[in-house]
Scaffold this active site. Sequence first.
Site, PDB file in Angstrom:
ATOM      1  N   ASN A 281     -10.413  16.790   2.028  1.00  0.00           N
ATOM      2  CA  ASN A 281     -10.169  18.365   1.926  1.00  0.00           C
ATOM      3  C   ASN A 281     -10.736  19.100   0.654  1.00  0.00           C
ATOM      4  O   ASN A 281     -10.194  18.435  -0.225  1.00  0.00           O
ATOM      5  CB  ASN A 281      -8.750  18.590   2.351  1.00  0.00           C
ATOM      6  CG  ASN A 281      -8.442  19.836   1.960  1.00  0.00           C
ATOM      7  OD1 ASN A 281      -8.826  20.735   1.211  1.00  0.00           O
ATOM      8  ND2 ASN A 281      -7.482  20.546   2.972  1.00  0.00           N
ATOM      9  N   ASP A 302     -20.062  26.340   0.339  1.00  0.00           N
ATOM     10  CA  ASP A 302     -20.155  26.861   1.655  1.00  0.00           C
ATOM     11  C   ASP A 302     -19.136  26.573   2.675  1.00  0.00           C
ATOM     12  O   ASP A 302     -19.343  26.079   3.668  1.00  0.00           O
ATOM     13  CB  ASP A 302     -21.910  26.349   1.987  1.00  0.00           C
ATOM     14  CG  ASP A 302     -22.197  26.984   3.379  1.00  0.00           C
ATOM     15  OD1 ASP A 302     -21.667  28.166   3.535  1.00  0.00           O
ATOM     16  OD2 ASP A 302     -23.160  26.385   4.145  1.00  0.00           O
ATOM     17  N   CYS A 342     -19.440  33.256   4.970  1.00  0.00           N
ATOM     18  CA  CYS A 342     -20.100  33.437   6.275  1.00  0.00           C
ATOM     19  C   CYS A 342     -19.224  34.476   7.128  1.00  0.00           C
ATOM     20  O   CYS A 342     -19.266  34.442   8.229  1.00  0.00           O
ATOM     21  CB  CYS A 342     -20.589  32.342   7.074  1.00  0.00           C
ATOM     22  SG  CYS A 342     -19.285  31.137   7.240  1.00  0.00           S
TER      23      CYS A 342
HETATM   24  N1  SAH Z   1     -23.104  23.698   4.020  1.00  0.00           N
HETATM   25  C1  SAH Z   1     -23.048  23.240   5.480  1.00  0.00           C
HETATM   26  C2  SAH Z   1     -22.385  24.342   6.345  1.00  0.00           C
HETATM   27  C3  SAH Z   1     -20.943  24.106   6.027  1.00  0.00           C
HETATM   28  S1  SAH Z   1     -20.116  24.853   7.467  1.00  0.00           S
HETATM   29  C4  SAH Z   1     -24.737  23.383   5.948  1.00  0.00           C
HETATM   30  O1  SAH Z   1     -25.577  24.118   5.435  1.00  0.00           O
HETATM   31  O2  SAH Z   1     -24.884  22.861   6.843  1.00  0.00           O
HETATM   32  C5  SAH Z   1     -18.399  24.546   7.011  1.00  0.00           C
HETATM   33  C6  SAH Z   1     -17.907  23.069   6.736  1.00  0.00           C
HETATM   34  O3  SAH Z   1     -16.673  22.944   6.251  1.00  0.00           O
HETATM   35  C7  SAH Z   1     -18.189  22.134   8.086  1.00  0.00           C
HETATM   36  O4  SAH Z   1     -18.805  21.368   8.133  1.00  0.00           O
HETATM   37  C8  SAH Z   1     -16.541  21.820   8.036  1.00  0.00           C
HETATM   38  O5  SAH Z   1     -16.154  20.684   8.658  1.00  0.00           O
HETATM   39  C9  SAH Z   1     -16.032  21.731   6.847  1.00  0.00           C
HETATM   40  N2  SAH Z   1     -14.663  21.998   6.142  1.00  0.00           N
HETATM   41  C10 SAH Z   1     -13.780  22.985   7.015  1.00  0.00           C
HETATM   42  N3  SAH Z   1     -12.593  22.983   6.309  1.00  0.00           N
HETATM   43  C11 SAH Z   1     -12.736  21.921   5.017  1.00  0.00           C
HETATM   44  C12 SAH Z   1     -11.672  21.550   4.134  1.00  0.00           C
HETATM   45  N4  SAH Z   1     -10.697  22.130   3.944  1.00  0.00           N
HETATM   46  N5  SAH Z   1     -12.215  20.586   3.254  1.00  0.00           N
HETATM   47  C13 SAH Z   1     -13.411  20.222   3.532  1.00  0.00           C
HETATM   48  N6  SAH Z   1     -14.376  20.532   4.503  1.00  0.00           N
HETATM   49  C14 SAH Z   1     -14.099  21.647   5.395  1.00  0.00           C
END
Ligand code: SAH
Length: 399
Positions: A281, A302, A342
């Site tokens: 996380n 991101d 986003c």
């Molecule tokens: N940077 C990536 C896109 C990220 S999308 C690219 O360019 O391809 C957001 C991502 O956050 C997803 O892969 C999802 O699995 C992850 N995510 C969501 N909540 C999260 C959390 N609490 N901790 C870590 N990852 C998380």
Amino acid sequence: MPNPTADSPNEAESSVKVSPKGSARLKAGHPWVYRSDITADNVPPGALVRVTDLHGKFLGTALYSSSSQIAIRMIADEPVKDLPALIARRIRSAIAYRKRFVADTDAYRVVFSEADFLPGLIVDRYNDVLSVQILTQAMDAEPVRGAAVEALVEEFKPSGIFERVDARIRELEQLPPRASGVIWGQKSSSVVSMNGIQFHHDGTEGQKTGSFLDQRENYAAAAQYAHGEALDVFCYQGGFALHMASKCSSVTGVDSSRPALEIADKNAALNGREVEWIEANAFDLLKDYASSGRHYDTIVLDPPAFAKTKRDLDKAMRGYKELNLRAMKMLRPGGILVTCSCSFHVSGADFVEVVSDAARDAHKSLRLIENRGQAKDHPILLNVPETSYLKCLMLFVSD
Ligand code: SAH
């Protein structure tokens, strides 16, 4: 459940009247009118409709949804005789736009719904595989689907077209359930290239239609500034991490999704790169790392959209603040922060404000190197704010 669209007529036989408020919206160039601003009697789901004001003055032609709050989406200023032919023409012009503005990749968005005057249709190209998403009753009609597939096959000669179904959207649009699957040809997976880096694509898996194509140009920009030890937080399948790998002494990618990291690892191997992937996380990990005095030279943030609706805005702003604050504390002087949002509901100005607030609390100064958005294959229509959603700030961070 209504039986939408299957035999909807080509020529607009139904009509919809819009209120003065709805007319004003259309005149301002926005293609949507909400249900509370229209009257529609006996209009079939997904129908092509003539749109008039309360006095009967013709305003254009639209696609009707019987279930969405967005009751009509304009498709033309003129009468439309043959909807499938219009869809095919619009697809061809969307492709022509990409030919002019997309470079260094065989993975890009070919059709972006309203932004390509094709409301409810999304098409992504992944090398020789196309991925299609249908989001409205009108686009789900057989003649429309057929015309879209025919135009795409003619233009791209793909090895496969895969339809990615979002069950929740079909339910909201009161469309019968449908499974994701190949709708033309055979293939649903391939290897794609972005800015010279290779990625596995599997249409049957992952989020969105497989990749975050909207970040493609930001990957290349981030790689220009990345240096030293880099951390890619919310790395998914490694888009930023792999682009930065050739510029950095080490790269670590963090995501909570194990399947995403498994593909990230395969992508690293495909490019002959070493990246450390951590399943965690991000909020917990950044807290641990910041308090244990870890430092980096480059950090990418991101996260997923924190504000899915307007109501989530305050919570989203707190989330962005926390992430950015921790990242800034971990950056060495002269470090690079690439920070994204986003969430459509968080405006560009809101995002700049929350990142500045975080800098104040972290006692850091920020210089804006680039204020970026979504890649050019996700066009922004200036009079349709909903088409603009991605914010990506590239910052030079000093004490
Ligand atoms: N940077 C990536 C896109 C990220 S999308 C690219 O360019 O391809 C957001 C991502 O956050 C997803 O892969 C999802 O699995 C992850 N995510 C969501 N909540 C999260 C959390 N609490 N901790 C870590 N990852 C998380």
